[in-house]
Design a protein around this motif. Structure first.
Motif: not given
Lengths: 776, 475
Positions: A690-708, B189-199
């Protein structure tokens, strides 16, 4: 004061330019290693910290003006199309709508830098602007956008940079002859004889390395609020460059510079993408100018990620050779950067390959490939983050082929001089940085069994340690001006035209002025981010803000202090050299006794304000000033899932004198986390068909959180570089992100025992690497 | 995004509205999925029917071996329920892995089921637990549908337009049953699953008598791994069996490539995840890592706020001051705060619940205000960054909350755009846990993205404020 016009050299993001500057007066002597400083060099909380934590700080997006209209853009869903028809009649009569701009009524509004129309007939990427609706509210503008009917004629497109450079590739822009950047295409550098260098080598490696498009994702999007009152066009814009914004808006609208005022007090990040005022700002200005009402145009997150720039993806191909003893004999690099559809330059991917290590035979070719994607923009050390990652990974491959320790290999090929320019470095502390940081990370035990296999050989975790070197400029340069004013109550105001893009500029400039004026920090107020002060400063980028503007502030403060001492001397009938200023008070040098506060003297003068100018002097000639540094990373890889966790990063960068250890370490930590994101998770994903970016958002373009976030250990060198400027400072904005991805990639390769050939190292990619035959 | 906002006061009224709108309206509770979908033009509507006034639907309880979740039970309710943790650990674990704390305060488990993505985390555990749904409608009364029959196709459910999920229920795990939920995302954190499972396994001593293994993101809908389920019956879970079960699980999956991961990656990690899950169940360590007192970012009390009838004008209390917001019923709380109440301290970073910059407190919960319809603040109370100092007990005008002071002192702020949201999440954590450990801080702030600071100083600042608060309290 007599003026002199001096020619000096300025290096900005890898490009050396000659600059003619007016110098008025003399700069004070440099603060050397022995300078006795009490405020500079100490950790100081931000002088505007309170505003930033209480919701009071007004960002561009927060500007609210009476009668303000809101603009919303309609953008192309096609990678390449021609707009043949637009029917905006329903939108124009929709509730609250005040204007709808398209190519049919605003097609003559041109971008001042490249003369492209803001509303083009040909739309060369998904996300290019089709129409702008201006309405009383955001909801009304959005609703009206949905009522615009557009007929698109889809055109052939290409998004792969290598395909784009083929002779038969679709034209990214129809009027251009080819998809290469025509001006300097391609950019080749050569020294020595690369063929001989490769022939002389005992061992050679070929490495292809790819890096992704990273999106800035500043938390505040691009945008502006503009107001035209018939006399002045005022633009509040989220920019790293108020003077650049003023120039762009004035020339886009055909106004004089003195009719435009650009303001930026607080901004939510820029990272290189916010030079000038972006098309969104110029469009807000255009609409405000046409309609006579304030207009705000802030981009949505999706627009931000489609049209405001990105770190360009690269394909780097290295051919390296070395003698059996580890001496590098040949460095050959071919780099292709995918720069998107528009834009007039490409990032210096080859900068480190040319210069970082000693080698007589070097050939680098940089190519910029246009594709039907949004334009790239500078992103925190553009080209150099990507180039360092690729080059340092390739070097580890060469070291492995030689069976040499990677750090020893780098020491062996240490470059004491700037080879490309055949002149010395002002200073290079890299060997010392290697020693300090290697010791801290425990380099010597990186191969120890118990360290590499924390759960034993059969466990699912592997650890690795990797490193990468860093080089960058950041010594600043002219022109930059400042004015220091001492007020009757003994407080000071510093006027500059720079801006605080979040790095703490306001705070460090206040520290410098307070130091020279003998005032407590809270008695100094720094004004910036407004062209109305009439004190020019350059845009904030290239890690140069402090080193460009700081010396001007210092000189202004020194000049103001001279006048202040003169005033006190005459009022107190004491010679100036018998007086000392400290913490807002005047002391006799002889007796050590306090003679009164500064205010008590100034107050005798019936409103007289001391005003002094300062400016940044020329750069040192005949040498290259650089920051050098190194980072080591330790990672843990789960070989079952491919997940990579960065455990520790040790960073040692020579950034000259550190004015404020708190803002300095904040920059280092922030750079490392951005680098970690680039190494492990950040990538724009484009649908090939399609030639279009599909993650022009923060849901699927991942940036580090405090957990990383890993443990970060910073080894500060904190030594003034007396050749850099009168402060002895070097920049710290870009250096910390430069080596992080390379160090992490090398650590992952070490953990896996497999070469790494691309970023980001997503779990998917790591498992694929693990499934390859072991070769490292 | 929507024009009409309805908040029925009774189940009968809600069902009547659903019947009358005949599929033209959408039901909203937590709103965390609905608002994202509406902003992207997915299943658009002009009318929202808010069921949050039906407070009788907000429950998690166990009755004679059956665990019942009302339609308004949130992910946090699942996490905080001892019955759920004891009798449905995989569900509690899935709730804990969903989104960010500010999502879990609002998002309902029923809503997660209705969104119907194969990546929705609560579906695999509820399916493995043998859940059934009580669906109600004005005309059809109540019918019971097993969850396993709820999803006829990708992102489709058998829920009729006039129906509402009233209750989710399933038998609590018995003494001889153990289960676990595991998930892989693209970030910690704050990430949709790539895969998930339950047993969920039933044992005779050490021998597996029955196995229920469900897989998310590995087919168009959540599915059972029937091959593995059959394979495990009658076996002891030794290492070879766990590994073989993992390999066989791949035969049950039909994954695709998408932007989160390739089909190949999904197959490969499925094997590793199933094997790991079985090992942990075999060892009895399925609950390892479950926090003794999970961070919830909400003040849990039993005196629920009574939602008053809503007639188009939002009347709410913001930072202790009464506001009427007549033009805000069609807006998110974020836009209402900024545009109608003039409180611009709350920031928009993404407008889809991914960055946390818009975090505020609504009725004692920490929420992403971009995912809350403003009308849900009607008759409630909101605290924003402008009111944080006062909410934190600042005595004098000009004093700050201890966490605000600590952010300044520790240099935890760079550009500052994310900071209002970061502070609202952090301050709620300190309310909940005045002396949090690192792990609790990481959980609390995992929904707040900062692009500048590198987070280290933010961590320092929360500890510093904690010290200030706990020492101040002792003095």
């Amino acid at each position: 004061m007599p003026i002199r016009i001096i020619t000096t050299h300025l290096e900005f993001e890898g490009q050396v330019s000659e600059q003619r500057v007016v110098i008025e007066g003399d700069e004070p002597p440099v603060w050397g290693p022995d300078a006795a400083l009490s405020i500079v060099g100490t950790p100081q909380p931000r002088v505007d910290g309170r505003e930033r934590v209480s919701g009071v700080a007004e960002y561009t997006y927060d500007v609210r003006l009476p009668g303000m209209l809101i603009a919303v853009g309609l953008r192309s869903p096609h990678p390449h199309a021609r707009v043949t028809r637009i029917d905006a009649t329903r939108a124009e009569v929709a509730p609250g709508v005040r204007a709808v701009y398209t190519r049919f009524n605003a097609g003559d509004f041109l971008h001042p830098d490249n003369e492209r129309p803001f509303f083009g007939e040909e739309l060369p990427y998904a996300g290019d602007l089709v129409a702008l609706v201006v309405a009383e509210s955001r909801a009304q503008a959005s609703d009206a956008c949905a009522l615009i009917a557009v007929d698109y004629e889809p055109l052939p497109f290409v998004i792969d940079p290598e395909a784009a450079l083929q002779p038969d590739a679709p034209h990214v822009i129809l009027t251009r002859e080819n998809n290469g950047l025509s001006d300097e295409y391609p950019k080749t550098y050569e020294r020595g004889d690369i063929t001989r260098g490769l022939a002389e080598a005992d061992v050679t490696v070929e490495v292809r390395f790819e890096t992704p498009a990273a999106l800035h994702n500043s938390l505040e999007t691009h945008g502006a609020t503009a107001q035209w009152d018939g006399r002045t066009l005022t633009i509040w814009t989220s920019t790293q460059d108020v003077y650049g914004s003023r120039r762009q808006v004035a020339s886009a609208l055909g106004l004089m510079h003195n009719q435009v005022r650009a303001i930026k007090q607080y901004m939510g990040g820029g990272f290189g993408s916010k030079f000038g005022t972006h098309s969104s700002g110029m469009l807000a200005a255009y609409a405000a100018y046409k309609l006579g009402r304030p207009v705000q145009y802030m981009l949505s997150r999706e627009e931000e990620n489609l049209c405001t720039g990105h770190r360009s993806p690269t394909i780097q191909t290295y051919h390296l050779g070395a003698k059996r003893d580890g001496t590098i004999t040949a460095i050959d690099l071919h780099a292709i950067a995918n720069v998107g559809a528009t834009g007039g330059w490409f990032p210096p991917v080859s900068m480190v390959a040319k210069e970082m290590y000693q080698c007589p035979n070097v050939r680098t070719v940089d190519e910029g490939a246009r594709t039907n994607l949004g334009p790239f923009a500078a992103f925190r050390a553009p080209g150099v983050v990507e180039g360092t990652a690729g080059f340092e990974v390739a070097l580890d491959r060469l070291a492995a082929a030689l069976n040499m320790d990677p750090l020893e290999f780098r020491r062996k090929n240490y470059a004491p001089e700037h080879q490309a320019m055949e002149r010395p470095y002002a200073r290079k502390l890299l060997l010392e940085a290697y020693d300090l940081a290697a010791e801290r990370i425990g380099w010597a035990t990186r191969d120890a069994e118990e360290r590499r296999y924390p759960l034993g050989r059969d466990g699912h975790l592997r650890r690795g340690v990797g490193m990468a070197s860093q080089m960058w400029g950041g010594d600043g340069g002219p022109p930059a001006q400042a004015i220091a004013k001492l007020l009757p109550d003994g407080t000071a105001v510093i006027l500059t035209g720079t801006q605080d893009i979040g790095t703490g500029t306001r705070t460090v400039l206040a520290q410098i002025a307070a130091e020279e004026l003998g005032l407590p920090l809270e008695h100094v107020r720094v004004e910036l981010g407004d062209t109305e002060f009439g004190v020019f400063s350059p845009g904030s980028g290239g890690s140069m803000t402090l080193s460009s503007v700081g010396p001007a502030v210092r000189m202004a403060a020194v000049e103001a202090r001279k006048e202040l001492l003169e005033v006190i001397s005459q009022l107190a009938e004491a010679p100036t050299d018998a007086i000392e200023l400290r913490q807002g008070a005047v002391f006799s040098r002889e007796t050590g006794k306090e003679m009164g506060t500064i205010a008590s003297f100034l107050d005798q003068l019936d409103g007289h304000e001391i005003t002094a100018k300062g400016m940044r002097g020329p750069n040192a000639e005949g040498m290259t000033v650089r920051t050098f540094g190194v980072q080591f990373a330790e990672v843990e890889v789960d070989v079952g899932t491919g997940e990579v966790r960065v455990l520790r990063v040790v960073a040692c960068h020579d950034c000259g004198r550190i004015v404020n250890p708190l803002t300095f370490s904040s920059q280092i930590e922030g750079g490392i986390i951005q680098g970690l994101g680039f190494a492990l998770m950040e990538q724009r994903i484009v649908d090939d068909r399609l030639g279009i970016p599909v993650n022009a958002n923060l849901e699927n373009y991942k940036v580090p959180t405090i957990r990383d976030v890993p443990e970060i250990e910073i080894i500060p060198l904190d030594r003034p570089n007396i050749h850099a400027n009168t402060l002895g400072t070097l920049g710290a904005g870009e250096p910390p992100i430069i080596p992080t991805p390379g160090a992490i990639a090398n650590a992952v390769a070490h953990a896996l025992g497999r070469p790494v050939d691309a970023l980001p190292l997503t779990p998917d990619r790591v498992l694929k690497l693990l499934n390859q035959e072991a070769t490292v | 995004m929507w024009r009409t906002y309805l908040r029925p006061a009774s189940m009968a009224e809600a069902l009547d509205l659903l019947r009358r709108y005949a599929g033209q309206a959408r039901v909203i509770a937590g709103g965390t999925d609905v608002l994202v979908e509406l902003s992207r033009g997915v299943r658009p509507t002009e009318t929202l029917i808010d069921i949050t006034a039906l407070t009788e639907l907000k429950y998690v309880r166990e009755e004679s071996g059956l665990i019942r979740l009302g339609a308004l039970a949130t992910h946090n309710d699942g996490i905080a329920s001892p019955a759920c943790v004891a009798g449905a650990l995989p569900l509690a674990q899935a709730c804990w892995e969903v989104g960010a704390p500010q999502i879990r305060t609002r998002a309902t488990i029923a809503g997660n089921l209705v969104t119907a993505s194969p990546a929705n985390d609560t579906i695999p555990p509820l399916m493995a637990l043998g859940a059934e749904l009580a669906l109600v409608s004005a005309e059809g009364g109540e019918r019971i549908v097993p969850l396993a029959e709820f999803y006829p196709a990708f992102r489709r459910t058998v829920l009729r337009p006039d129906e509402l999920i009233r209750e989710i229920r399933f038998p609590a795990l018995r003494e001889n049953q153990r289960g676990i939920f595991l998930k892989l995302g693209l970030r910690r954190a704050q990430a949709i699953s790539v895969i998930d499972i339950a047993l969920v396994l039933t044992f005779d001593g050490e021998v597996v008598r029955d196995a229920r293994i469900t897989l998310g993101c590995l087919a168009p809908t959540v599915i059972h791994a029937r091959t593995v389920e059959a394979y495990l019956v009658g076996r002891r879970l030794d290492e070879a069996v766990c590994a073989e079960a993992g390999r066989r699980a791949c035969d049950d999956a039909a994954p695709i490539d998408d932007l989160r991961g390739s089909a190949g990656y999904r197959r490969e990690t499925l094997a590793a995840l199933v094997a790991e899950g079985l090992r942990r169940v075999a060892a009895g360590t399925q609950a390892a890592g479950w926090p003794a007192t999970p961070v919830l970012l909400e003040t849990r009390d039993t005196s629920s706020t009574v939602a008053l009838p809503f007639a188009g004008v939002i009347a709410t209390t913001i930072n202790g001051t009464a506001y009427e917001l007549p033009g805000a019923a069609g807006k998110t709380l974020l836009n209402a705060l900024r545009e109608d109440a003039g409180l611009t301290g709350t920031k928009e970073g993404c407008a889809e619940g991914e960055c946390g910059a818009c975090t505020v407190w609504l009725n004692r919960q920490t929420v992403m205000s971009c995912l809350v319809p403003a009308a849900q603040a009607h008759s409630g109370s909101v605290t924003t960054i402008e009111g944080l100092a006062h909410a934190g007990g600042a005595a004098d005008e000009g004093d700050l909350h201890p966490l605000q002071d600590a952010f300044v002192a520790c240099g935890a702020v760079q550009c500052g755009f994310c900071i209002p949201g970061m502070l609202m999440a952090g301050a709620k954590l300190l309310d909940e846990r005045p002396a949090p450990n690192d792990e609790q801080i990481l959980t609390a702030l995992s929904g707040n993205i900062c692009r500048c600071t590198g987070y280290r100083k933010i961590l320092d600042a929360v500890h510093a404020a904690s010290a200030e608060i706990t020492e101040g309290g002792a003095a």
